[in-house]
Design an enzyme around this catalytic site. Structure first.
Site, PDB file in Angstrom:
ATOM      1  CB  ALA A  85      -0.919   0.009   1.219  1.00  0.00           C
ATOM      2  CG  ASP A  86       2.506   5.232  -1.520  1.00  0.00           C
ATOM      3  OD1 ASP A  86       3.520   5.161  -0.796  1.00  0.00           O
ATOM      4  OD2 ASP A  86       2.155   6.273  -2.090  1.00  0.00           O
ATOM      5  CB  THR A  87      -0.791   6.526   2.873  1.00  0.00           C
ATOM      6  OG1 THR A  87      -1.434   5.269   3.113  1.00  0.00           O
ATOM      7  CG2 THR A  87      -1.683   7.654   3.368  1.00  0.00           C
ATOM      8  CG  MET A 122      -2.918   2.143  -5.126  1.00  0.00           C
ATOM      9  SD  MET A 122      -4.490   2.368  -5.992  1.00  0.00           S
ATOM     10  CE  MET A 122      -4.313   1.138  -7.279  1.00  0.00           C
TER      11      MET A 122
END
Length: 208
Positions: A85-87, A122
């Site tokens: 995930a990426d924030t 994401m």
């Protein structure tokens, strides 16, 4: 969204029949969030990639690219599933990453003070040559922050290693006057969406 990716021919499976799950993250918060829904990864392997935004890269494109690159970097480590995930915290069109120092963290908090901003997370799940993806957008409004309030927050060191220079699950929760979206996504992983994606490949809450 589901797209094709390269993966090993035979997926690994645990004794209970589910695929091995590798969490591609160095964030203890993502591990804790998964534990809240009864999911324990078999392994935790942070993906080492360059997370610098490209010139003129749009925020949605950025988080999508980074999550995909993290996943791709770990595909060779398992025949099971890889979850990444990426924030990103976004003020206007500007991506606010992890501040390099207290001065940059102060600048970020000044930008966010008294206004709305977006948090994009994401999630990417690779399994058996397929990539499942979900993008979750949350809107947050901060109350106006005085220089003294920002000083106290910076002194806590809670801003270190946090996108946008703040952690909503900590002292910065007092800054939030309004939020629409997913709280867990702001922390680092949208749990409802992640649970659905994992269940689709046979990974569900463990019952001891």
């Amino acid at each position: 969204m589901t797209t094709a990716v390269s993966a090993a021919d035979a997926p690994a499976a645990r004794l209970d029949g589910r695929p091995e799950l590798v969490l591609g993250s160095a964030s203890p918060r993502r591990l804790e969030l998964l534990a809240q829904i009864g999911i324990v990864p078999d392994r935790v392997l942070p993906a080492e990639i360059d997370e610098t935004p490209h010139r003129d890269e749009k925020p949605r494109d950025y988080v999508r690219r980074i999550a995909r690159e993290k996943t791709a970097a770990l595909l060779g480590c398992t025949d099971g599933a890889v979850l990444c995930a990426d924030t990103a915290v976004v003020a206007g069109r500007r991506i606010l990453g992890k501040p390099a120092d207290a001065a940059e963290a102060r600048h970020f908090l000044d930008l966010l003070s008294g206004r709305r901003h977006r948090v994009l997370t994401m999630v990417a799940l690779a399994h058996q040559g397929r990539l499942r993806e979900r993008l979750v957008e949350t809107t947050i409004r901060f109350r106006p922050l005085s220089p003294a309030q920002i000083d106290r927050y910076l002194a806590s060191a809670e801003w270190q290693g946090k996108a946008g220079g703040y952690a909503i699950q900590g002292r910065a929760s007092a800054f939030v006057t309004w939020m629409q979206g997913s709280y867990s996504a702001v922390v680092g992983l949208p749990l409802a969406e992640t649970a659905t994606m994992l269940a689709a490949i046979g990974i569900r809450e463990r019952v001891e």
